[in-house]
Structure formats: structure tokens, C-alpha cells
Design an enzyme around this catalytic site. Structure first.
Site, PDB file in Angstrom:
ATOM      1  N   ASP A  64       0.858  -1.170   0.000  1.00 36.09           N
ATOM      2  CA  ASP A  64       0.000   0.000   0.000  1.00 36.09           C
ATOM      3  C   ASP A  64       0.904   1.233   0.000  1.00 36.09           C
ATOM      4  O   ASP A  64       2.126   1.128   0.209  1.00 36.09           O
ATOM      5  CB  ASP A  64      -0.901  -0.032   1.238  1.00 36.09           C
ATOM      6  CG  ASP A  64      -1.909   1.089   1.247  1.00 36.09           C
ATOM      7  OD1 ASP A  64      -2.366   1.495   0.167  1.00 36.09           O
ATOM      8  OD2 ASP A  64      -2.229   1.580   2.342  1.00 36.09           O
ATOM      9  N   ASP A  78      -0.399   5.105   0.960  1.00 36.04           N
ATOM     10  CA  ASP A  78      -0.767   6.027   2.033  1.00 36.04           C
ATOM     11  C   ASP A  78      -0.605   5.347   3.388  1.00 36.04           C
ATOM     12  O   ASP A  78      -1.187   4.294   3.638  1.00 36.04           O
ATOM     13  CB  ASP A  78      -2.222   6.494   1.872  1.00 36.04           C
ATOM     14  CG  ASP A  78      -2.422   7.355   0.644  1.00 36.04           C
ATOM     15  OD1 ASP A  78      -1.504   8.108   0.308  1.00 36.04           O
ATOM     16  OD2 ASP A  78      -3.498   7.275   0.019  1.00 36.04           O
ATOM     17  N   ASP A 122      -1.164  -0.736   5.990  1.00 37.78           N
ATOM     18  CA  ASP A 122      -1.400  -0.107   7.291  1.00 37.78           C
ATOM     19  C   ASP A 122      -2.836  -0.269   7.765  1.00 37.78           C
ATOM     20  O   ASP A 122      -3.219   0.298   8.798  1.00 37.78           O
ATOM     21  CB  ASP A 122      -1.056   1.388   7.232  1.00 37.78           C
ATOM     22  CG  ASP A 122      -2.048   2.180   6.390  1.00 37.78           C
ATOM     23  OD1 ASP A 122      -2.354   1.730   5.269  1.00 37.78           O
ATOM     24  OD2 ASP A 122      -2.520   3.235   6.848  1.00 37.78           O
TER      25      ASP A 122
END
Length: 266
Positions: A13, A15, A209
Site C-alpha cells: 500500500d 498512504d 497499514d
């Protein structure tokens, strides 16, 4: 524990894993250098539909990272591919940014604000009450509702911002219709990522995250999973889910440290 020497690729990922806003997160440069040095295949698989792969490549370049454009795949691309397969040459009313519009145009999808086949929602600074009313009434009239991804919020430098799922929710509530989401954790996007890398799930690690998109999508696709605590999910968050990641690390820099420790111990 993951044996990093046995893994051939990483799907990451962006962000909350690589950056917050315009700030590169600690350990990212070392992680990218390690991927190149160890000849690991890697792909940035982001639910953010606002940017094109070229814009993401240039964004990382401004932060000092040299990553080629072919290392990026977005929920906008996944959405466009889904629509192209579902109904070739369909028309849509879309609320989003450049990444979504370019992906749709490249897939042969046309814009239509009168009687579209689909209403497509992505992250959008242009999201207003007027566009919301327009989208709502087009869905009432029969357009199918599509969301680029199911993220409720996303991390920014000074907090969080509403993401695609939060923007779709008012249309669902007003119309009683449920959206179909094309980004993570949709397995279609994960399989596409593995196909791009040319790897089987057992050869790849998913790094993210978020427990509700990154970890669950990696786990359900058969990959080892790493939750990094540099973005949305916390240790307290982990305890609210029935599943767990394979590893929990503070950030991607710890992948390099762990891999080096494993090599030294072998």
C-alpha cells in the site's frame, strides 16, 4: 514470522506505508533500496483513485525515490478494468480526480450525465452537494452504483480525511442501493497485482497499514501479511478483528532489519 529470503515479491500500500501527505515515512528509502538490491519484484497497490501511475511515480520522485511507472496499480485502474469487462463501451457519471477519469477514458468508457449505465465514485475534491444530488438521482433512475474502493478514511499529515466509502455512503442511504467496490479488499484487484508481478500468492508478501483492506485482502489471497503501524491501524485496532497479520512492524524499514537479522542468523 516470515522468511524473507523465500519471498520473491512484495505488494505494498502507499498512504500510511510509504508516505503521509507529502512526507516520506522513516525507513522507506532503505526498504526500496533493499528491494532493488535483493532483486525482489514489487508493486504499489493503492486504493487512492485520484492519481495516475505517472503522477504517483513523479510524486515519489519529488520525495527522492526513483521508482518506474510500471510499479503502480490503482483502484481507478481496477474500476476501469471491471467496467470494461462487465459492459464494454459503457457510459458513466463519475465523481473523482484525474486518475479515475484517465483510467476510464483509456478503457473506452464515456462520460454521460443524462442516462449513464453506472455512477462511479472515487476520492474527489469536486464532491459537492450538487454532484451528490446528481449522482443520487441517476442511481434512482437506474444507474448502477460503483465505488473505486471501500476505504472509509485515509491518513493525512495532520489527521485523517473521508475516503471513497464515506463519500458513497450518502448515495446508498438516500437510494437504498448498495455500491460495488472494485479496490482492496476485492480479490479481483489482488489477483491483478499478482498477475502483474507474475507471482503466486505464496511467493508474495502484502504490506499495508489497514486491517480492513490490506491485511484481509492479502490473507484471503493466500499471501503472508505485514501490518505496519505507520498509518491507520494500531495495536488496539488489531484486537478488534478475528484475524491477524503474519507480522506487525512499526514501518517498512523494519522489514530490512528483520531480513538482515535472518540472513546473519542463517
Amino acid at each position: 514470522m516470515i522468511d524473507f529470503s523465500s519471498k520473491k515479491g512484495f505488494i505494498c500500500d502507499m498512504d500510511g506505508v510509504i508516505y503521509h501527505g507529502n512526507r516520506l515515512l522513516p525507513g522507506v528509502t532503505e526498504f526500496i533500496d533493499w528491494l532493488h538490491k535483493e532483486d525482489k519484484k514489487f508493486l504499489f497497490l493503492t486504493n487512492n483513485s485520484g492519481y495516475t501511475p505517472r503522477e504517483l511515480q513523479q510524486r515519489l520522485a519529488r520525495m527522492g525515490l526513483d521508482v518506474s511507472e510500471d510499479h503502480f496499480y490503482t483502484s481507478a485502474l481496477a474500476t476501469a478494468e471491471f467496467l470494461k469487462k462487465q459492459k464494454p463501451e459503457c457510459s458513466v457519471y463519475a465523481i473523482g480526480e484525474a486518475g479515475l477519469f484517465k483510467a476510464l477514458y483509456d478503457a473506452g468508457v464515456t462520460m454521460n450525465d443524462v442516462n449513464p449505465d453506472y455512477v462511479v465514485i472515487g476520492e474527489a475534491k469536486s464532491y459537492t452537494l450538487d454532484t451528490l444530488i446528481k449522482a443520487t438521482n441517476l442511481v434512482v433512475a437506474g444507474a448502477k452504483l460503483i465505488g473505486a474502493n471501500s476505504d472509509i478514511s485515509g491518513p493525512i499529515e495532520n489527521g485523517i480525511m473521508p475516503a471513497c466509502r464515506a463519500l458513497v455512503a450518502p448515495i446508498e442511504l438516500a437510494t437504498g442501493k448498495q455500491a460495488y467496490f472494485c479496490g482492496k479488499p476485492n480479490p479481483l484487484m489482488m489477483r491483478t497485482g499478482l498477475n502483474i508481478l507474475g507471482l503466486h500468492s505464496g511467493e508474495c508478501v502484502m504490506v499495508g497499514d489497514r486491517m480492513d483492506t490490506d491485511v484481509v485482502s492479502g490473507m484471503e489471497s493466500g499471501m503472508s501479511t505485514i501490518l505496519v503501524l505507520s498509518g491507520v491501524s494500531t495495536l488496539d485496532t488489531v484486537n478488534t478483528f478475528a484475524y491477524r497479520p503474519t507480522m506487525i512492524l512499526d514501518g517498512v524499514g523494519d522489514i530490512v532489519k528483520t531480513a538482515n537479522s535472518q540472513r546473519a542468523a542463517s
